[in-house]
Design an enzyme around this catalytic site. Structure first.
Site, short mmCIF file in Angstrom:
data_model
loop_
_atom_site.label_atom_id
_atom_site.label_comp_id
_atom_site.label_asym_id
_atom_site.label_seq_id
_atom_site.Cartn_x
_atom_site.Cartn_y
_atom_site.Cartn_z
N ASP A 91 0.85 -1.20 0.00
CA ASP A 91 0.00 0.00 0.00
C ASP A 91 0.89 1.26 0.00
O ASP A 91 0.83 2.08 0.90
CB ASP A 91 -0.91 -0.05 1.24
CG ASP A 91 -2.00 1.00 1.22
OD1 ASP A 91 -2.13 1.70 0.19
OD2 ASP A 91 -2.69 1.12 2.23
N ARG A 92 1.69 1.39 -1.07
CA ARG A 92 2.70 2.45 -1.11
C ARG A 92 2.07 3.82 -1.40
O ARG A 92 2.67 4.84 -1.11
CB ARG A 92 3.71 2.09 -2.19
CG ARG A 92 4.80 3.09 -2.45
CD ARG A 92 5.68 3.30 -1.23
NE ARG A 92 6.72 4.28 -1.49
CZ ARG A 92 6.51 5.59 -1.58
NH1 ARG A 92 5.29 6.07 -1.43
NH2 ARG A 92 7.51 6.41 -1.81
N LYS A 93 0.90 3.81 -2.01
CA LYS A 93 0.24 5.07 -2.41
C LYS A 93 1.23 6.00 -3.11
O LYS A 93 1.48 7.13 -2.69
CB LYS A 93 -0.44 5.77 -1.24
CG LYS A 93 -1.57 4.96 -0.64
CD LYS A 93 -2.42 5.77 0.32
CE LYS A 93 -3.51 4.94 0.97
NZ LYS A 93 -3.02 3.94 1.95
N PHE A 94 1.80 5.49 -4.20
CA PHE A 94 2.70 6.29 -5.02
C PHE A 94 1.99 7.60 -5.39
O PHE A 94 0.78 7.61 -5.64
CB PHE A 94 3.07 5.54 -6.30
CG PHE A 94 3.94 4.34 -6.06
CD1 PHE A 94 5.30 4.50 -5.79
CD2 PHE A 94 3.41 3.06 -6.11
CE1 PHE A 94 6.11 3.39 -5.57
CE2 PHE A 94 4.21 1.95 -5.90
CZ PHE A 94 5.57 2.11 -5.62
#
Ligand code: S5P
Length: 271
Positions: A91-94
């Protein structure tokens, strides 16, 4: 109508290989639960993944919150995922320009592209962010066919800035890039353009063993019940973090959430 279709029927309509794979996995394993393993030690996260593995379709990580991340974490989690048949979502939410996310995705300490089947991506930078992630996979010539992202279209927290118009632009982005987009992170189904796109909904918690359902966490998170997110908000995959990790027995809690969520899904697609 999309919400009345079974996961199997939607897999047939899917134009993205990873969304088709996840929809089929959910149908076969009979689970629409994603557990968020937000713990601080690698060993604890791996232990959790192994314990909840039989009950989940996706295990979601935040590896930048680990105190002791090492290069062994990814391969070890992949082994557990293979044993229990679930997908891994980092869940890096680039949220940066294409070139930067390309570096963040493929390189650095975390080498996310090497071990995470799925990642989360903010819509904010527009289509260039998808190009960046895809170009990273192309340069490494690996995983082009077994990687995809979920676009964060709407957030669960109080006073989030993901307005209706932002949400609808994010949906358009998802639709135009189904080559790499398997789904959206959202609190409702409105405007999701295709039956193949999967709605991932966090902010889920239930009262367990007679304890009352809490509706917030004191830091802006807003919770809804498993039944509500599936039947009223269109969740395909529901994310449960602390509802499982803070329970005395995480496997038992995962089973409890799995049962409630699957029952709600069956009710949604029945008739
Ligand atoms: O809008 C969002 C999007 C996400 S991915 N709201 C969220 O809470 N999340 C993630 O879901 C969050 O980063 C956390 O990992 C999980 C919710 O955890 P819980 O402990 O509140 O269930």
């Amino acid at each position: 109508e999309r919400l009345k279709m079974t996961f199997d029927a939607r897999a047939e309509k899917s134009t993205n290989m990873m969304s088709a794979r996840l929809l089929r996995l959910m149908a076969t394993k009979r689970t629409n639960l994603c557990v968020a393993g937000d713990l601080r030690s690698s060993a604890a996260v791996l232990r959790l993944a192994d314990a909840v593995g039989p009950y989940i379709c996706v295990f979601k990580t935040h590896v930048d919150a680990l105190d002791d991340f090492s290069g062994q974490f990814g391969p070890q989690l992949c082994e557990i995922a293979k044993t229990h048949n679930f997908l891994i979502m980092e869940d890096r939410k680039f949220g940066d320009i294409g070139n930067t996310v390309s570096l963040q995705y493929g390189a650095g300490n975390f080498s996310v592209a090497a071990w995470a089947d799925l990642v989360t991506v903010h819509a904010l930078p527009g289509p260039g962010i998808i190009d960046g992630l895809v170009s990273c996979l192309e340069t490494h010539r690996a995983h082009l066919k077994d990687r995809a992202c979920f676009i964060v279209a709407e957030m669960s927290c109080k006073d989030a800035l993901t307005t209706a118009s932002y949400r609808s632009e994010a949906m358009k982005l998802a639709e135009t890039r189904v080559d790499f987009v398997a789904g959206v992170v959202s609190q409702s189904a409105s405007g999701i353009p295709s039956p193949g796109l999967i709605q991932l909904t966090p902010g889920v918690r239930a009262g367990v063993n007679g304890t009352p359902q809490s509706d917030s966490d004191g830091l802006g998170q807003q919770y809804n019940s498993p039944r509500h997110v599936v039947l009223e908000r269109g969740a395909d995959v529901a994310v449960v973090g602390r509802g499982v990790t803070e329970a005395p027995d995480s496997a038992e809690a995962a089973k409890f959430y799995r049962d409630l969520l699957w029952e709600a899904y069956l009710e949604r697609v029945s008739e």
